[in-house]
Design a protein around this motif. Structure first.
Motif, PDB file in Angstrom:
ATOM      1  N   ALA A   8       0.832  -1.210   0.000  1.00 30.70           N
ATOM      2  CA  ALA A   8       0.000   0.000   0.000  1.00 30.70           C
ATOM      3  C   ALA A   8       0.864   1.258   0.000  1.00 30.70           C
ATOM      4  O   ALA A   8       0.544   2.247  -0.673  1.00 30.70           O
ATOM      5  CB  ALA A   8      -0.931  -0.013   1.211  1.00 30.70           C
ATOM      6  N   LEU A   9       1.972   1.228   0.743  1.00 29.97           N
ATOM      7  CA  LEU A   9       2.879   2.378   0.780  1.00 29.97           C
ATOM      8  C   LEU A   9       3.538   2.593  -0.573  1.00 29.97           C
ATOM      9  O   LEU A   9       3.679   3.739  -1.039  1.00 29.97           O
ATOM     10  CB  LEU A   9       3.934   2.179   1.867  1.00 29.97           C
ATOM     11  N   PHE A  10       3.969   1.494  -1.214  1.00 28.10           N
ATOM     12  CA  PHE A  10       4.549   1.607  -2.560  1.00 28.10           C
ATOM     13  C   PHE A  10       3.524   2.197  -3.528  1.00 28.10           C
ATOM     14  O   PHE A  10       3.839   3.077  -4.341  1.00 28.10           O
ATOM     15  CB  PHE A  10       5.005   0.233  -3.060  1.00 28.10           C
ATOM     16  N   PHE A  11       2.297   1.707  -3.440  1.00 27.79           N
ATOM     17  CA  PHE A  11       1.246   2.178  -4.344  1.00 27.79           C
ATOM     18  C   PHE A  11       0.966   3.661  -4.113  1.00 27.79           C
ATOM     19  O   PHE A  11       0.802   4.435  -5.075  1.00 27.79           O
ATOM     20  CB  PHE A  11      -0.029   1.362  -4.129  1.00 27.79           C
ATOM     21  N   ALA A  12       0.933   4.084  -2.843  1.00 27.30           N
ATOM     22  CA  ALA A  12       0.697   5.500  -2.540  1.00 27.30           C
ATOM     23  C   ALA A  12       1.824   6.365  -3.084  1.00 27.30           C
ATOM     24  O   ALA A  12       1.578   7.458  -3.626  1.00 27.30           O
ATOM     25  CB  ALA A  12       0.573   5.680  -1.025  1.00 27.30           C
ATOM     26  N   ALA A  13       3.072   5.876  -2.958  1.00 25.26           N
ATOM     27  CA  ALA A  13       4.213   6.638  -3.478  1.00 25.26           C
ATOM     28  C   ALA A  13       4.128   6.765  -4.994  1.00 25.26           C
ATOM     29  O   ALA A  13       4.429   7.826  -5.573  1.00 25.26           O
ATOM     30  CB  ALA A  13       5.507   5.949  -3.075  1.00 25.26           C
ATOM     31  N   ILE A  14       3.699   5.689  -5.658  1.00 18.21           N
ATOM     32  CA  ILE A  14       3.569   5.717  -7.125  1.00 18.21           C
ATOM     33  C   ILE A  14       2.518   6.727  -7.554  1.00 18.21           C
ATOM     34  O   ILE A  14       2.693   7.466  -8.536  1.00 18.21           O
ATOM     35  CB  ILE A  14       3.218   4.303  -7.643  1.00 18.21           C
ATOM     36  N   MET A  15       1.416   6.784  -6.814  1.00 21.85           N
ATOM     37  CA  MET A  15       0.342   7.708  -7.170  1.00 21.85           C
ATOM     38  C   MET A  15       0.731   9.171  -6.889  1.00 21.85           C
ATOM     39  O   MET A  15       0.323  10.082  -7.627  1.00 21.85           O
ATOM     40  CB  MET A  15      -0.924   7.349  -6.383  1.00 21.85           C
ATOM     41  N   LEU A  16       1.525   9.380  -5.839  1.00 26.04           N
ATOM     42  CA  LEU A  16       1.873  10.746  -5.450  1.00 26.04           C
ATOM     43  C   LEU A  16       3.011  11.324  -6.287  1.00 26.04           C
ATOM     44  O   LEU A  16       2.989  12.505  -6.657  1.00 26.04           O
ATOM     45  CB  LEU A  16       2.239  10.802  -3.966  1.00 26.04           C
TER      46      LEU A  16
END
Length: 239
Positions: A8-16
């Motif tokens: 989830a943290l990786f995904f949030a970083a990708i989106m941001l």
């Protein structure tokens, strides 16, 4: 749960961070592939399991207590709650140790510690009891501690039981990955039981992902974070 949080943290970083999406996607893919293929799981298990087997045979005394720690419950083929594989190994090791103890000592007892951490209204200790009975451990020599929800509570509640008896020897039975944290917790309450490792987990290295590697990595991370948490809590006076 730890791996899901990391994802989830990786995904949030990708989106941001839109400008770094491709490198982040590649890092995420490589990171989770290395875990699922075992290449990162192996060193994690090495850290979590500094000893994969017991270095010396258990030493029995006239009054010996074998402490077996719980490790959850699963549903079996009959849709009944039962010990998972690792816990079954603990049951076998505890029963075998009890048999060896009875050949040399006057009093041998098995203390089974495990409550109901998931709120299923069924405790680990009570569920494990029939399996110990089937392996010829008499009910009179089994003490159930069925209130613990964590390893720390295992140590605290078992200590209260041990303090009421004059045991000459304490033997702690659990899996290799849980043993370092369990020994820390028991030391916190002034006990230094002999470690008796029932089983160890191993990574399966290869190119193709394996679900078991993900499970092993999750377990290793859980134990390593638990050890770090123990030291932090001790430093601030919570433990």
């Amino acid at each position: 749960m730890i791996l899901f949080t990391l994802l989830a943290l990786f995904f949030a970083a990708i989106m941001l961070w839109k400008g770094a999406r491709l490198p982040l996607l590649l890092c995420t893919a490589v990171f989770f592939w290395s875990i699922a293929a075992g290449w990162l799981t192996a060193p994690l298990l090495e850290l979590a399991q500094p000893h994969r087997q017991t270095d010396a045979p258990a030493k029995f005394a006239p009054r010996t207590a074998i402490i077996m720690l719980g490790g959850g419950l699963i549903y079996n083929a009959e849709h009944e709650l039962a010990p998972p594989r690792d816990v079954f190994e603990r049951i076998v090791t505890s029963a075998d140790s009890y048999a060896a103890c009875k050949r040399t000592s006057a009093t041998c007892e098995v203390i089974v510690s495990g409550g109901d951490p998931l709120g299923r209204r069924v405790t680990e200790a009570d569920t494990y009891l029939p399996y110990l009975l089937r392996r010829q451990v008499p009910r009179a020599d089994i003490v159930l501690e069925n209130r613990s929800r964590t390893t720390y509570e295992n140590a605290r509640n078992v200590t209260a039981i041990v303090e009421q008896s004059n045991y000459d020897s304490l033997i702690l039975v659990t899996s290799a990955y849980q043993m370092p944290r369990a020994l820390l917790d028991f030391k916190r309450f002034g006990l230094a039981p002999q470690p008796l490792i029932s089983s160890a987990r191993r990574a399966h290295l290869g190119l193709l992902p394996k679900f078991e590697n993900l499970v092993n990595a999750e377990i290793a991370l859980h134990e390593l974070i638990g050890i770090a948490q123990f030291h932090v809590y001790r430093a601030i006076g919570w433990f």
